[in-house]
Design a protein around this motif. Sequence first.
Motif, PDB file in Angstrom:
ATOM      1  N   ASN A   1       0.903  -1.109   0.010  1.00 14.73           N
ATOM      2  CA  ASN A   1       0.050   0.194  -0.211  1.00 14.73           C
ATOM      3  C   ASN A   1       0.840   1.430   0.095  1.00 14.73           C
ATOM      4  N   LEU A   2       1.857   1.189  -0.806  1.00 10.60           N
ATOM      5  CA  LEU A   2       2.754   2.589  -0.798  1.00 10.60           C
ATOM      6  C   LEU A   2       2.261   3.240  -2.289  1.00 10.60           C
ATOM      7  N   PRO A   3       1.913   4.445  -1.759  1.00  9.24           N
ATOM      8  CA  PRO A   3       1.730   5.236  -3.085  1.00  9.24           C
ATOM      9  C   PRO A   3       2.704   6.077  -3.511  1.00  9.24           C
ATOM     10  N   PRO A   4       2.855   6.659  -4.692  1.00  8.85           N
ATOM     11  CA  PRO A   4       3.892   7.342  -4.986  1.00  8.85           C
ATOM     12  C   PRO A   4       3.858   8.530  -3.953  1.00  8.85           C
ATOM     13  N   GLY A   5       5.440   8.774  -3.685  1.00  7.32           N
ATOM     14  CA  GLY A   5       5.773   9.846  -2.648  1.00  7.32           C
ATOM     15  C   GLY A   5       6.155   9.396  -1.328  1.00  7.32           C
ATOM     16  N   VAL A   6       5.935   7.936  -1.147  1.00 14.72           N
ATOM     17  CA  VAL A   6       6.107   7.496   0.186  1.00 14.72           C
ATOM     18  C   VAL A   6       7.116   6.093   0.014  1.00 14.72           C
ATOM     19  N   ASP A   7       8.008   6.017   1.076  1.00 12.85           N
ATOM     20  CA  ASP A   7       9.010   5.079   1.020  1.00 12.85           C
ATOM     21  C   ASP A   7       9.341   4.667   2.539  1.00 12.85           C
ATOM     22  N   TYR A   8       9.935   3.746   2.544  1.00 12.44           N
ATOM     23  CA  TYR A   8      10.432   3.193   3.971  1.00 12.44           C
ATOM     24  C   TYR A   8      12.046   3.252   4.040  1.00 12.44           C
ATOM     25  N   LEU A   9      12.474   3.682   5.260  1.00 11.30           N
ATOM     26  CA  LEU A   9      13.655   3.368   5.733  1.00 11.30           C
ATOM     27  C   LEU A   9      13.647   2.352   6.823  1.00 11.30           C
ATOM     28  N   ALA A  10      14.150   1.170   6.489  1.00 14.01           N
ATOM     29  CA  ALA A  10      14.099  -0.059   7.666  1.00 14.01           C
ATOM     30  C   ALA A  10      15.001  -0.155   8.509  1.00 14.01           C
ATOM     31  N   LEU A  11      15.175   0.147   9.733  1.00 16.40           N
ATOM     32  CA  LEU A  11      16.054  -0.007  10.853  1.00 16.40           C
ATOM     33  C   LEU A  11      16.338  -1.333  11.450  1.00 16.40           C
ATOM     34  N   PRO A  12      17.265  -1.756  11.913  1.00 18.35           N
ATOM     35  CA  PRO A  12      17.590  -2.894  12.873  1.00 18.35           C
ATOM     36  C   PRO A  12      16.534  -2.968  13.891  1.00 18.35           C
ATOM     37  N   ALA A  13      15.778  -3.924  14.159  1.00 16.87           N
ATOM     38  CA  ALA A  13      14.552  -3.673  15.221  1.00 16.87           C
ATOM     39  C   ALA A  13      14.730  -4.108  16.553  1.00 16.87           C
ATOM     40  N   TRP A  14      13.965  -3.211  17.387  1.00 17.51           N
ATOM     41  CA  TRP A  14      13.921  -3.700  18.782  1.00 17.51           C
ATOM     42  C   TRP A  14      12.761  -4.770  18.804  1.00 17.51           C
ATOM     43  N   HIS A  15      12.873  -5.092  20.021  1.00 17.08           N
ATOM     44  CA  HIS A  15      11.482  -6.169  20.451  1.00 17.08           C
ATOM     45  C   HIS A  15      11.520  -5.827  21.906  1.00 17.08           C
ATOM     46  N   LYS A  16       9.932  -5.391  22.283  1.00 18.68           N
ATOM     47  CA  LYS A  16       9.642  -5.107  23.597  1.00 18.68           C
ATOM     48  C   LYS A  16       8.711  -6.429  24.222  1.00 18.68           C
ATOM     49  N   THR A  17       9.020  -6.929  25.161  1.00 16.24           N
ATOM     50  CA  THR A  17       8.688  -7.824  25.911  1.00 16.24           C
ATOM     51  C   THR A  17       7.290  -7.587  26.712  1.00 16.24           C
ATOM     52  N   THR A  18       6.389  -8.489  27.054  1.00 17.86           N
ATOM     53  CA  THR A  18       5.399  -8.125  27.702  1.00 17.86           C
ATOM     54  C   THR A  18       5.572  -7.717  29.068  1.00 17.86           C
ATOM     55  N   GLU A  19       6.663  -7.714  29.560  1.00 13.26           N
ATOM     56  CA  GLU A  19       7.043  -6.878  30.817  1.00 13.26           C
ATOM     57  C   GLU A  19       7.741  -5.605  30.769  1.00 13.26           C
ATOM     58  N   GLY A  20       7.872  -4.919  29.237  1.00 14.01           N
ATOM     59  CA  GLY A  20       8.078  -3.635  28.844  1.00 14.01           C
ATOM     60  C   GLY A  20       9.830  -3.650  28.721  1.00 14.01           C
ATOM     61  N   GLU A  21      10.354  -4.733  28.448  1.00 11.71           N
ATOM     62  CA  GLU A  21      11.818  -4.754  28.817  1.00 11.71           C
ATOM     63  C   GLU A  21      12.348  -4.533  27.012  1.00 11.71           C
ATOM     64  N   TYR A  22      13.352  -3.672  26.696  1.00  9.06           N
ATOM     65  CA  TYR A  22      13.621  -3.654  25.171  1.00  9.06           C
ATOM     66  C   TYR A  22      14.958  -4.616  25.219  1.00  9.06           C
ATOM     67  N   ARG A  23      14.808  -5.191  23.796  1.00  6.51           N
ATOM     68  CA  ARG A  23      16.039  -5.910  23.415  1.00  6.51           C
ATOM     69  C   ARG A  23      16.146  -6.016  21.952  1.00  6.51           C
ATOM     70  N   PRO A  24      17.469  -6.281  21.296  1.00  5.21           N
ATOM     71  CA  PRO A  24      17.344  -6.426  19.922  1.00  5.21           C
ATOM     72  C   PRO A  24      16.699  -7.664  19.501  1.00  5.21           C
ATOM     73  N   ARG A  25      15.821  -7.263  18.264  1.00  2.98           N
ATOM     74  CA  ARG A  25      14.930  -8.269  17.698  1.00  2.98           C
ATOM     75  C   ARG A  25      15.680  -9.406  17.266  1.00  2.98           C
ATOM     76  N   ARG A  26      16.774  -9.102  16.576  1.00  2.00           N
ATOM     77  CA  ARG A  26      17.432 -10.178  15.697  1.00  2.00           C
ATOM     78  C   ARG A  26      18.942  -9.930  15.687  1.00  2.00           C
ATOM     79  N   LEU A  27      19.526  -9.046  15.733  1.00  2.00           N
ATOM     80  CA  LEU A  27      20.747  -8.779  15.913  1.00  2.00           C
ATOM     81  C   LEU A  27      21.743  -9.089  17.625  1.00  2.00           C
ATOM     82  N   ASP A  28      22.880  -9.853  17.293  1.00  2.00           N
ATOM     83  CA  ASP A  28      23.325 -10.032  18.772  1.00  2.00           C
ATOM     84  C   ASP A  28      24.034  -8.873  19.109  1.00  2.00           C
ATOM     85  N   LEU A  29      23.302  -7.644  19.625  1.00  2.00           N
ATOM     86  CA  LEU A  29      23.906  -6.514  20.078  1.00  2.00           C
ATOM     87  C   LEU A  29      23.708  -5.969  21.451  1.00  2.00           C
ATOM     88  N   SER A  30      24.248  -5.403  22.157  1.00  2.00           N
ATOM     89  CA  SER A  30      23.694  -4.712  23.399  1.00  2.00           C
ATOM     90  C   SER A  30      22.747  -3.688  22.988  1.00  2.00           C
TER      91      SER A  30
END
Length: 436
Positions: free
Chosen positions: A75-104
Amino acid sequence: MVNDSFRSRPYAPHKGRSHHRAAPAAGLRVAIYSHDTMGMGHKRRNLLIAQSLVRQVPHCSVLLITGMVEGNAENLPPGVDYLALPAWHKTTEGEYRPRRLDLSQQELAQLRGQIIRAALDNFNPDVFLVDNVPRGALRELDGVLEFLKKQPQTRCVLGLRDILDDPAVVRRQWRKAGNETAVRRYFDAIWIYGDPAVYDPVAAYRWPADIAAKVRYVGYLDGRQRLTASPPLALAKPRPGRIAPAPDRPLALCLVGGGQDGTAVATAFAQATLPEGWQGVLVAGPLMPQTSRQQVHRYAASRPELTVLDYCPEPTWLLNRAAAVVAMGGYNTTCEVLAFGTRALIVPRVKPRREQWIRAERLRQMGLVDLLHPDHIGPAVLTQWLAGGRPPEVMGRGSDRPGRIDLLGLERLPHLLAEVVAEPRSGGRSPLAAAV
């Protein structure tokens, strides 16, 4: 009910400016950042905003900055595009951690911040719209905002949904994060995608006068406009022996957002008995755990009247056909339910935030939805509710005369965009770090 006149706190320019609504300038560049740590709600809302802006503002370009790569080509019309970032994951306890990368945490926050800054340095936006979190996930925007403050052409706007969380929690978290200091120093405006007749964040969160002065109530975002920005829904061909959803049969729909925490609602719906002659569609969501996804497919295997979709790029097409919907209480789904006026049972998330519960309870009081606490979800409750009954676990609508909701937010966005571009830069003198 849709309110065709702006009955909540009206759009108004800053004091001292003309009340004439300036026309948005052609050729504006807008970058929209979303931390996207849980679910797909922020991303879907920002996509709707982007679709609306490029439709209404000539030659407008919108760069969506997100870590949620699922569905990026949709559903991307002309004039719109994405910049995809390495992703965060938020647990049900509200903690943040990298979704895929082995990084701190620190490494990922630094990496994302550097990518965003480099992109904005080259994209050179007129407006940088930050979704929900003033300083970004784990303060990854601190360097970006300081960089943009030195760019005279870029205005910064904080975009907030109608409800953030329980007021005491929000006040505590905003103090801890230094959000008020960041808003004072970096942001020219705050756009709230809601109606203060439903919920007034300025009063609830006790924002001081200088923060409140930056607020513009946009109105809710009318999800029906998604139908004009996406192709008609084409459901996958059903397996042999199954019945394809037909337009002449009542449709019961179950929506659980991205599906990350939608297992309980989805499995209860998959086991509920539909009214005679009805058909059902369950959208599991791309983030539903694999074991849960397999379970709902097993439940549906013996039920030809039930279709399970692992992912639907635009569930609004289904809502447009639904006679009844069982859904979690995310912002986008709720806006769509209100816009279509569909009979709805909301089963909101209550952790790690109570935002969905607060919104659903307020709308229930206004006579717009039925409400079920997630601890009480089960097939028998849904069976009775779908048949038109009122199970004791369900909190029914609090009024027989539904309230009126302002759904004109998308129409106001171009004018708010023009206003913020025309305003002088705001911000304080002292560095953010000195006040945190």
